[in-house]
Design an enzyme around this catalytic site. Structure first.
Site, PDB file in Angstrom:
ATOM      1  N   LEU A   1     -21.358   1.003  -0.368  1.00 39.84           N
ATOM      2  CA  LEU A   1     -22.393   0.834   0.934  1.00 39.84           C
ATOM      3  C   LEU A   1     -22.515   2.036   1.658  1.00 39.84           C
ATOM      4  O   LEU A   1     -22.740   1.926   3.008  1.00 39.84           O
ATOM      5  CB  LEU A   1     -21.991  -0.479   1.577  1.00 39.84           C
ATOM      6  CG  LEU A   1     -22.267  -1.658   0.914  1.00 39.84           C
ATOM      7  CD1 LEU A   1     -21.529  -2.771   1.518  1.00 39.84           C
ATOM      8  CD2 LEU A   1     -23.910  -1.818   0.705  1.00 39.84           C
ATOM      9  N   THR A   2     -22.091   3.356   1.167  1.00 38.21           N
ATOM     10  CA  THR A   2     -22.299   4.463   1.793  1.00 38.21           C
ATOM     11  C   THR A   2     -23.371   5.607   1.654  1.00 38.21           C
ATOM     12  O   THR A   2     -23.706   6.231   2.293  1.00 38.21           O
ATOM     13  CB  THR A   2     -21.014   5.315   1.887  1.00 38.21           C
ATOM     14  OG1 THR A   2     -20.646   5.719   0.770  1.00 38.21           O
ATOM     15  CG2 THR A   2     -19.895   4.431   2.413  1.00 38.21           C
TER      16      THR A   2
ATOM     17  N   TYR B   1       0.795  -1.166   0.095  1.00 43.35           N
ATOM     18  CA  TYR B   1      -0.002  -0.038  -0.077  1.00 43.35           C
ATOM     19  C   TYR B   1       0.717   1.236  -0.047  1.00 43.35           C
ATOM     20  O   TYR B   1       0.467   2.344  -0.304  1.00 43.35           O
ATOM     21  CB  TYR B   1      -0.897   0.057   1.133  1.00 43.35           C
ATOM     22  CG  TYR B   1      -1.856  -0.948   1.453  1.00 43.35           C
ATOM     23  CD1 TYR B   1      -2.135  -1.823   0.319  1.00 43.35           C
ATOM     24  CD2 TYR B   1      -2.476  -1.064   2.766  1.00 43.35           C
ATOM     25  CE1 TYR B   1      -3.105  -3.048   0.613  1.00 43.35           C
ATOM     26  CE2 TYR B   1      -3.503  -2.322   2.987  1.00 43.35           C
ATOM     27  CZ  TYR B   1      -3.631  -3.167   1.883  1.00 43.35           C
ATOM     28  OH  TYR B   1      -4.577  -4.090   2.167  1.00 43.35           O
TER      29      TYR B   1
ATOM     30  N   PRO C   1     -15.482  -3.639   3.460  1.00 50.59           N
ATOM     31  CA  PRO C   1     -16.629  -3.838   4.098  1.00 50.59           C
ATOM     32  C   PRO C   1     -17.731  -2.680   3.747  1.00 50.59           C
ATOM     33  O   PRO C   1     -18.802  -2.952   3.887  1.00 50.59           O
ATOM     34  CB  PRO C   1     -16.410  -3.361   5.678  1.00 50.59           C
ATOM     35  CG  PRO C   1     -15.162  -2.720   5.667  1.00 50.59           C
ATOM     36  CD  PRO C   1     -14.508  -2.941   4.479  1.00 50.59           C
TER      37      PRO C   1
ATOM     38  N   ALA D   1     -17.699  -1.895   0.455  1.00 49.32           N
ATOM     39  CA  ALA D   1     -17.702  -2.150  -0.930  1.00 49.32           C
ATOM     40  C   ALA D   1     -17.140  -0.728  -1.703  1.00 49.32           C
ATOM     41  O   ALA D   1     -17.724  -0.212  -2.520  1.00 49.32           O
ATOM     42  CB  ALA D   1     -18.962  -2.237  -1.584  1.00 49.32           C
TER      43      ALA D   1
ATOM     44  N   GLY E   1     -16.914   2.183  -0.765  1.00 48.83           N
ATOM     45  CA  GLY E   1     -17.866   3.429  -0.707  1.00 48.83           C
ATOM     46  C   GLY E   1     -19.315   3.238  -1.117  1.00 48.83           C
ATOM     47  O   GLY E   1     -20.169   4.151  -1.012  1.00 48.83           O
TER      48      GLY E   1
HETATM   49  N1  LIG Z   1      -6.089  -7.951   2.346  1.00 46.90           N
HETATM   50  C1  LIG Z   1      -6.332  -7.528   0.886  1.00 46.90           C
HETATM   51  O1  LIG Z   1      -5.865  -8.116   0.031  1.00 46.90           O
HETATM   52  C2  LIG Z   1      -6.721  -6.153   0.813  1.00 46.90           C
HETATM   53  C3  LIG Z   1      -7.328  -5.608  -0.293  1.00 46.90           C
HETATM   54  C4  LIG Z   1      -7.799  -4.420  -0.438  1.00 46.90           C
HETATM   55  C5  LIG Z   1      -8.036  -3.656   0.796  1.00 46.90           C
HETATM   56  N2  LIG Z   1      -7.789  -4.102   1.776  1.00 46.90           N
HETATM   57  C6  LIG Z   1      -7.774  -3.498   3.224  1.00 46.90           C
HETATM   58  O2  LIG Z   1      -8.993  -3.004   3.549  1.00 46.90           O
HETATM   59  C7  LIG Z   1      -9.329  -1.676   3.804  1.00 46.90           C
HETATM   60  C8  LIG Z   1     -10.527  -1.108   3.281  1.00 46.90           C
HETATM   61  O3  LIG Z   1     -10.808  -1.253   1.850  1.00 46.90           O
HETATM   62  P1  LIG Z   1     -11.091   0.386   1.183  1.00 46.90           P
HETATM   63  O4  LIG Z   1     -10.673   1.381   1.800  1.00 46.90           O
HETATM   64  O5  LIG Z   1     -10.655   0.022  -0.173  1.00 46.90           O
HETATM   65  O6  LIG Z   1     -12.858   0.169   1.059  1.00 46.90           O
HETATM   66  P2  LIG Z   1     -14.059   0.407   1.994  1.00 46.90           P
HETATM   67  O7  LIG Z   1     -13.526   0.164   3.373  1.00 46.90           O
HETATM   68  O8  LIG Z   1     -15.017  -0.553   1.571  1.00 46.90           O
HETATM   69  O9  LIG Z   1     -14.469   1.750   1.353  1.00 46.90           O
HETATM   70  C9  LIG Z   1     -13.633   2.972   1.762  1.00 46.90           C
HETATM   71  C10 LIG Z   1     -14.162   4.195   1.288  1.00 46.90           C
HETATM   72  O10 LIG Z   1     -15.611   4.440   1.762  1.00 46.90           O
HETATM   73  C11 LIG Z   1     -15.399   5.697   2.249  1.00 46.90           C
HETATM   74  N3  LIG Z   1     -15.874   5.872   3.602  1.00 46.90           N
HETATM   75  C12 LIG Z   1     -15.322   5.293   4.609  1.00 46.90           C
HETATM   76  N4  LIG Z   1     -16.262   5.579   5.621  1.00 46.90           N
HETATM   77  C13 LIG Z   1     -17.102   6.334   5.183  1.00 46.90           C
HETATM   78  C14 LIG Z   1     -18.548   7.188   5.596  1.00 46.90           C
HETATM   79  N5  LIG Z   1     -18.711   6.733   7.116  1.00 46.90           N
HETATM   80  N6  LIG Z   1     -19.129   7.831   4.795  1.00 46.90           N
HETATM   81  C15 LIG Z   1     -19.121   7.872   3.884  1.00 46.90           C
HETATM   82  N7  LIG Z   1     -17.857   7.249   3.247  1.00 46.90           N
HETATM   83  C16 LIG Z   1     -16.965   6.628   3.812  1.00 46.90           C
HETATM   84  C17 LIG Z   1     -13.898   6.170   2.245  1.00 46.90           C
HETATM   85  O11 LIG Z   1     -13.671   7.488   2.021  1.00 46.90           O
HETATM   86  P3  LIG Z   1     -12.570   8.493   2.674  1.00 46.90           P
HETATM   87  O12 LIG Z   1     -11.271   7.740   2.203  1.00 46.90           O
HETATM   88  O13 LIG Z   1     -12.939   9.776   1.825  1.00 46.90           O
HETATM   89  O14 LIG Z   1     -12.799   8.565   4.118  1.00 46.90           O
HETATM   90  C18 LIG Z   1     -13.511   5.433   1.167  1.00 46.90           C
HETATM   91  O15 LIG Z   1     -13.491   6.058  -0.132  1.00 46.90           O
HETATM   92  C19 LIG Z   1      -7.982  -1.028   3.032  1.00 46.90           C
HETATM   93  O16 LIG Z   1      -7.692   0.198   3.665  1.00 46.90           O
HETATM   94  C20 LIG Z   1      -7.145  -1.932   3.164  1.00 46.90           C
HETATM   95  O17 LIG Z   1      -6.369  -1.875   4.380  1.00 46.90           O
HETATM   96  C21 LIG Z   1      -7.360  -5.383   1.939  1.00 46.90           C
END
Ligand SMILES: NC(=O)c1ccc[n+]([C@@H]2O[C@H](COP(=O)([O-])OP(=O)(O)OC[C@H]3O[C@@H](n4cnc5c(N)ncnc54)[C@H](OP(=O)(O)O)[C@@H]3O)[C@@H](O)[C@H]2O)c1
Length: 286
Positions: free
Chosen positions: A205-206, A56, A199, A201, A203
């Site tokens: 699911l927001t 990352y 979790p 998706a 964004g």
């Molecule tokens: N192990 C693996 O292979 C793997 C793969 C992918 C991801 N991951 C991990 O999983 C984590 C989560 O994935 P992700 O961040 O891509 O997706 P996510 O958690 O499904 O969604 C994050 C997105 O939602 C927005 N968001 C978060 N809380 C919100 C709220 N309360 N209201 C409105 N929008 C909100 C964030 O915006 P802002 O950024 O603007 O706050 C961001 O754009 C990653 O950071 C990473 O650490 C692991």
């Protein structure tokens, strides 16, 4: 003062964390002041798992936050077993480089980021065993492992007296494969945390959507959110938390108001009827 019911177990490691961690894969390119505030917001809530990975390129940003205030943060990072990086020695070198970027002597959780079909999982198991024995990782886990791969590596670690702490997989109301491919069952049976990435998706699911495939589900989430004076994202996270006590979602956030809103989902619960209605509305996503 937090009690056991305010935290979740990281498998059988004895480590307890807030039921929600935070993903940092977008921290590198994000506004630094906002990220710093986001970090302070989550550690003010308790032992929040800060999820990063060498790929990352956010470990240095996380390290800056930890240097400013380690607080009760728990740091989790991951080794990328790219071709040519598949020996225990390479894993330990990867861990040393992560520790240097994070500026810590040990991480709380060290994962193998994904399996490689042509490499026996025991090779990575040996690396993880060394990570714990060297004192450089308090606990170890895997990510994107299938149920069988998980069982094999858990068995290998157990021979050295080390529990598999977690399997981090893609899991949300729009992606429920972990329920049908045996991963959730294996987490329950082996007592391993299921750390849910994406979790929200990414964004989707927001907020409500006009997209045919998600409109009905998101309309329901919005109705339930209104009844609790909450947000759609809080309902989506609450459903995952209610699904099983092994589940620990790690929503990504680069803005403090998002992290704060997500943490607020820990202050209320879905009723059984609401949980079931959401279950049915997203059932075709299993
Ligand atoms: N192990 C693996 O292979 C793997 C793969 C992918 C991801 N991951 C991990 O999983 C984590 C989560 O994935 P992700 O961040 O891509 O997706 P996510 O958690 O499904 O969604 C994050 C997105 O939602 C927005 N968001 C978060 N809380 C919100 C709220 N309360 N209201 C409105 N929008 C909100 C964030 O915006 P802002 O950024 O603007 O706050 C961001 O754009 C990653 O950071 C990473 O650490 C692991």
């Amino acid at each position: 003062m937090l009690t056991d019911s305010d935290t979740r177990a990281l498998g059988r490691t004895g480590i307890r964390v807030l039921p929600l961690g935070i993903g940092t894969n977008k921290w590198r390119g994000a506004d630094r002041a906002a990220v710093g505030e986001t970090y302070r917001t989550v550690i003010a809530a308790g032992p929040c798992m800060i999820d990063t990975a060498e790929v990352y390129r956010s470990e240095r940003v996380v390290g800056d936050c930890l240097r400013a205030d380690p607080g009760p943060a728990l740091t989790a990072t991951k080794f990328a077993p790219l071709p040519g990086r598949t020996s225990p020695r390479r894993l330990m070198r990867g861990l040393d480089a992560s520790l240097a970027r994070l500026g810590v002597r040990a991480v709380d959780l060290y994962y193998v980021h994904f399996p490689l079909p042509w490499v026996d999982v025991r090779v990575f198991g040996d690396g993880l065993i060394e990570a714990v024995k060297s004192g450089k990782a308090r606990a170890v886990g895997v990510a994107n492992f299938g149920a069988e791969q998980m069982r094999r590596i858990a068995d290998h670690l157990a021979r050295s007296g080390i529990p598999l702490a977690a399997n981090q997989v893609h899991y949300s109301l729009l992606k429920r494969k972990a329920e049908s491919n045996g991963v959730l069952d294996a987490c329950r049976e082996l007592d391993v945390a299921l750390v849910a990435y994406f979790p929200l998706a990414s964004g989707r699911l927001t907020r409500q959507s006009e997209h045919d495939r998600t409109r009905a589900l998101l309309t329901l989430l919005a109705e339930i959110a209104r009844a609790h004076d909450a947000s759609i994202s809080q309902v989506a996270l609450n459903w995952l938390l209610a699904r099983d006590p092994h589940v620990i979602p790690i929503p990504g956030a680069t803005k403090p108001q998002h992290a704060k809103a997500n943490l607020a989902s820990l202050s209320w619960r879905l009723s059984e009827a609401e949980f079931d209605a959401i279950d049915r509305a997203s059932a075709d996503r299993r």
